[in-house]
Design a protein around this motif. Structure first.
Motif, PDB file in Angstrom:
ATOM      1  N   ASP A 206      26.958 -53.830  58.461  1.00 30.99           N
ATOM      2  CA  ASP A 206      28.299 -54.384  58.383  1.00 30.99           C
ATOM      3  C   ASP A 206      28.889 -53.925  57.053  1.00 30.99           C
ATOM      4  O   ASP A 206      28.163 -53.569  56.127  1.00 30.99           O
ATOM      5  CB  ASP A 206      28.257 -55.913  58.468  1.00 30.99           C
ATOM      6  N   ALA A 207      30.211 -53.949  56.964  1.00 28.62           N
ATOM      7  CA  ALA A 207      30.882 -53.557  55.728  1.00 28.62           C
ATOM      8  C   ALA A 207      32.089 -54.446  55.497  1.00 28.62           C
ATOM      9  O   ALA A 207      32.664 -55.000  56.435  1.00 28.62           O
ATOM     10  CB  ALA A 207      31.311 -52.099  55.798  1.00 28.62           C
ATOM     11  N   LYS A 208      32.442 -54.562  54.237  1.00 29.90           N
ATOM     12  CA  LYS A 208      33.661 -55.258  53.846  1.00 29.90           C
ATOM     13  C   LYS A 208      34.507 -54.228  53.097  1.00 29.90           C
ATOM     14  O   LYS A 208      34.039 -53.657  52.100  1.00 29.90           O
ATOM     15  CB  LYS A 208      33.347 -56.445  52.938  1.00 29.90           C
ATOM     16  N   VAL A 209      35.709 -53.998  53.616  1.00 25.66           N
ATOM     17  CA  VAL A 209      36.594 -52.979  53.051  1.00 25.66           C
ATOM     18  C   VAL A 209      38.001 -53.571  52.942  1.00 25.66           C
ATOM     19  O   VAL A 209      38.496 -54.157  53.911  1.00 25.66           O
ATOM     20  CB  VAL A 209      36.629 -51.723  53.959  1.00 25.66           C
ATOM     21  N   PRO A 210      38.669 -53.408  51.782  1.00 27.38           N
ATOM     22  CA  PRO A 210      40.031 -53.930  51.669  1.00 27.38           C
ATOM     23  C   PRO A 210      41.029 -53.075  52.462  1.00 27.38           C
ATOM     24  O   PRO A 210      40.750 -51.936  52.815  1.00 27.38           O
ATOM     25  CB  PRO A 210      40.329 -53.849  50.163  1.00 27.38           C
ATOM     26  N   ALA A 211      42.180 -53.639  52.762  1.00 31.05           N
ATOM     27  CA  ALA A 211      43.224 -52.921  53.494  1.00 31.05           C
ATOM     28  C   ALA A 211      43.621 -51.662  52.730  1.00 31.05           C
ATOM     29  O   ALA A 211      43.630 -51.638  51.497  1.00 31.05           O
ATOM     30  CB  ALA A 211      44.437 -53.822  53.692  1.00 31.05           C
ATOM     31  N   GLN A 212      43.930 -50.611  53.502  1.00 29.90           N
ATOM     32  CA  GLN A 212      44.347 -49.337  52.916  1.00 29.90           C
ATOM     33  C   GLN A 212      45.786 -49.049  53.355  1.00 29.90           C
ATOM     34  O   GLN A 212      46.204 -49.429  54.449  1.00 29.90           O
ATOM     35  CB  GLN A 212      43.408 -48.216  53.351  1.00 29.90           C
ATOM     36  N   LYS A 213      46.530 -48.369  52.490  1.00 30.36           N
ATOM     37  CA  LYS A 213      47.938 -48.091  52.737  1.00 30.36           C
ATOM     38  C   LYS A 213      48.158 -47.069  53.844  1.00 30.36           C
ATOM     39  O   LYS A 213      49.071 -47.198  54.649  1.00 30.36           O
ATOM     40  CB  LYS A 213      48.568 -47.568  51.444  1.00 30.36           C
ATOM     41  N   GLU A 214      47.298 -46.051  53.876  1.00 27.52           N
ATOM     42  CA  GLU A 214      47.470 -44.973  54.834  1.00 27.52           C
ATOM     43  C   GLU A 214      46.245 -44.833  55.728  1.00 27.52           C
ATOM     44  O   GLU A 214      45.126 -45.107  55.300  1.00 27.52           O
ATOM     45  CB  GLU A 214      47.707 -43.650  54.098  1.00 27.52           C
TER      46      GLU A 214
END
Length: 170
Positions: free
Chosen positions: A144-152
């Motif tokens: 599993d991973a936790k990744v913040p929102a990305q703009k593009e």
């Protein structure tokens, strides 16, 4: 006389027709020839992570490590390093929903059988033991991973390198 000669002849034939065996012990060597054993372990070539437009993380569910070797093997180390400007964070405390858009922090969790490994930040994780795979064993790798929102939107951006150190279980 004929009777005596016949008896003598019978005795001679009887004596020469038998085989006498004597008990004896002897040592027989057992020789072993060993060919080089096959060492073959299949590890995943990538761990795909998709961050959806809604901010949800989706990972593959068909990843496994397979021991194709002639005997048992052991995973003795797992390293998790950020790549491409990404930095590992502590899986237990990282909150991507509170992170700034486009930040390059992420956290991962890897589960191999009954062993779970979490990133701890600074390219560290909490793997502290070993995982043994018997000959022919396939061990699912759940992650599993936790990744913040990305703009593009982007595709196949490498954010990390996971290295599994595998050797014979000696």
């Amino acid at each position: 006389m004929k009777k005596i000669l016949c008896t003598l002849l019978t005795a001679v034939l009887f004596a020469t027709g038998t085989v006498t065996a004597f008990a004896d012990s002897s040592t027989v060597p057992v020789d072993l020839t060993v060919e080089a054993p096959i060492f073959s372990v299949t590890v995943p070539t990538s761990l795909p992570i998709t961050l959806t437009s809604a901010g949800e993380v989706v990972v593959a569910d068909n990843i496994a490590i397979v021991n194709n070797s002639a005997g048992p093997v052991k995973i003795s180390a797992i390293t998790t390093n950020g790549a491409g400007g990404w930095i590992t964070d502590d899986y237990d405390t990282f909150a991507p929903q509170s992170s700034k858009i486009n930040s390059k922090n992420f956290a991962m969790s890897l589960t191999l059988g009954s062993t779970t490994v979490h990133t701890k930040g600074g390219n560290l994780n909490d793997f502290g033991g070993s995982v043994v795979l018997a000959k022919g064993q396939s061990l699912p790798l759940v992650y599993d991973a936790k990744v913040p929102a990305q703009k593009e939107a982007s595709s196949n951006a490498q954010i990390a390198e996971v290295v599994f150190t595998v050797g014979w279980d000696e």
